[in-house]
Design an enzyme around this catalytic site. Structure first.
Site: not given
Length: 482
Positions: A231, A233, A256
């Site tokens: 996701k 990337a 994150e």
């Protein structure tokens, strides 16, 4: 008198107190209020006109507010408001004596200069209402500004929202006839036909842009997959393509990963140098230093802004997003990822409602700022555990709230059969499907791609690249896959 809804509008006493504090009388036009009410009781058409433009809050005098509310109720009951019917309605509500009796109602009808001036009267009352609402908003902002417990980002967001609401609450959008709308559509079609670009922000992938025509302004796009499928990337590829290839300012909110980690991933993707060398686990060859300098030049000069605030509160996000769009001209916003954001404090402990509030706010922000927002989202485990369907994720797999699916204009899944054990063929290791499962304004599709995890880069299959000749919008293409 009906009680005011809390938080909706200050009472007359509140406004009078504000006026005393600053030494001024709150804006009002009592004679115009009387003229409007009188005209409404004289002509049914004028009553409809006023009810379509004004609310009880448009009247400063509480007695006038009661009379207006009585007339509004009569019209809702399909009864024509006049001196007799309004008098009876007020008597039923126990408010007739409070406004001064039937004599006062009769006096209102005598104070009408001309019912033909209703449009002008309404304009004056709207102006006074906006002034009063701005005073109230300013006072609330002032109190919050003196309160050290209020977060500055929340303060800025509340201030902007209150001032905006004070104006918008009194601006009614006119009904538009289909002829004028068709003319606008024709103009838009002519504009699109005269250009070779996309109508939205390019993703950099021709097969996706063919379906979406780019990420569209005001759209909320949900990009979902199981953990470690790619996701972040994919989101970085999209951000990089818009910022570097198309020189569009992009904002990336990472809840994150740190900004440094994202930057290293971008460098790996941009240069083709292995992640081990970028991280320092292996030494650079001499030529790789030159390759690094040359390859990252465009990336370094691009307008890509990264915010890595952990646990970012949704209101702080709104404030930062507004600032980036206003001051940096940002055209695309990405959030990694939705479930790590903090919702309203009052919804703590109610996870589904908190996620629903975050989702609604993301959509509202995209619409208000008129930019696409791509929010990454986790999928529930049932996406893997479900039998049949080749293990493909479904809309029902979106984690923690059905509101995500409801609020999204587009939902995209990243599906890797080999990653979840559905394929043992080594040739399938890098094969990935980009699944457009929901598309409010277009078609859905399954798009085959390749994910080079060592280069943190998604690539299109050869057949998609061969289709470039049939897709003349060269500005939307990304052919640098070496």
């Amino acid at each position: 008198m009906p009680s005011q809804k809390p938080g909706k509008r200050k009472t007359q006493a509140d406004l009078d107190n504000l006026g005393l504090e600053i030494g001024n009388k709150p804006p009002q036009a009592l004679d115009v209020e009387e003229a409007v009410l009188g005209a409404m009781m004289l002509e049914a058409e004028k009553a409809d006109e006023a009810l379509g433009e004004l609310t009880s809050g448009s009247f400063y005098d509480p007695k006038h507010r009661m009379v207006f509310e009585a007339m509004s109720e009569l019209v809702n009951e399909h009864t024509t408001p006049d001196i007799v019917t309004v008098s009876n309605k007020l008597k039923q509500k126990g408010e007739l004596e409070e406004i001064g009796g039937a004599v006062v109602l009769a006096g209102l009808s005598e104070k009408v200069g001309s019912a033909a001036h209703m449009e002008y009267y309404i304009k004056i009352l709207k102006q006074k209402t906006i002034q009063r609402d701005l005073i109230t908003a300013s006072y609330d902002i002032l109190k919050d500004a003196f309160d050290d417990s209020v977060n500055v980002d929340d303060l800025i967001d509340k201030a902007q929202s209150k001032v905006y609401a004070a104006v918008q609450n009194n601006v009614r959008k006119e009904v538009q006839d289909i002829g004028s709308l068709i003319n606008l559509v024709k103009d838009d079609i002519e504009k699109q036909q005269a250009t070779t670009g996309l109508s939205g922000v390019p993703s950099g992938f021709v097969s996706i842009d063919r379906i979406t025509q780019g990420w569209q302004p005001s759209d909320l796009v949900i990009l979902a997959a199981r953990p470690s499928v790619g996701k972040t990337a994919f989101a970085l590829n999209v951000a990089r393509n818009a910022a570097v290839d198309h020189h569009m300012p992009v904002a990336f909110f990472s809840l994150e990963m740190s900004a440094s980690q994202l930057a290293k991933r971008l460098v790996v993707s941009e240069t083709g140098i292995s992640a081990d060398k970028i991280k320092g686990a292996a030494k650079f060859e001499d030529y790789e230093w030159q390759q690094l300098e040359y390859k990252i030049k465009d990336l370094s000069n691009s307008a890509l802004y990264i915010d890595d605030t952990p646990g970012l509160p949704i209101m702080e996000f709104r404030s930062k997003a507004k600032n980036l769009v206003l001051n940096k001209g940002v055209r695309l916003i990405l959030v990694d990822y939705l479930q790590l954001m903090q919702g309203p404090v009052e919804l703590k402990g109610m996870r589904e409602q908190e996620v629903a509030a975050i989702s609604r706010t993301l959509k509202a922000t995209a619409k208000e700022l008129n930019v696409p927002i791509i929010a990454l989202s986790q999928l529930s485990r049932q996406a893997v555990q479900r039998q049949g369907g080749s293990g493909k994720p479904q809309l029902s797999d979106l984690r923690e709230s059905g509101s995500i699916e409801q609020d999204a204009d587009m939902v995209i899944f990243i599906h890797r059969p080999d990653y979840i054990g559905l394929s043992d063929n080594p040739e399938d290791k890098e094969k990935t499907q980009i699944i457009i499962a929901k598309h409010r304004n277009g078609e859905t599709a399954d798009i085959d791609m390749v994910f080079k995890s060592d280069r943190v880069r998604f690539m299109e299959l050869d057949d998609a690249l061969d289709a470039q000749a049939a897709f003349p919008r060269e500005s939307a293409m990304n052919s640098d896959f070496e």
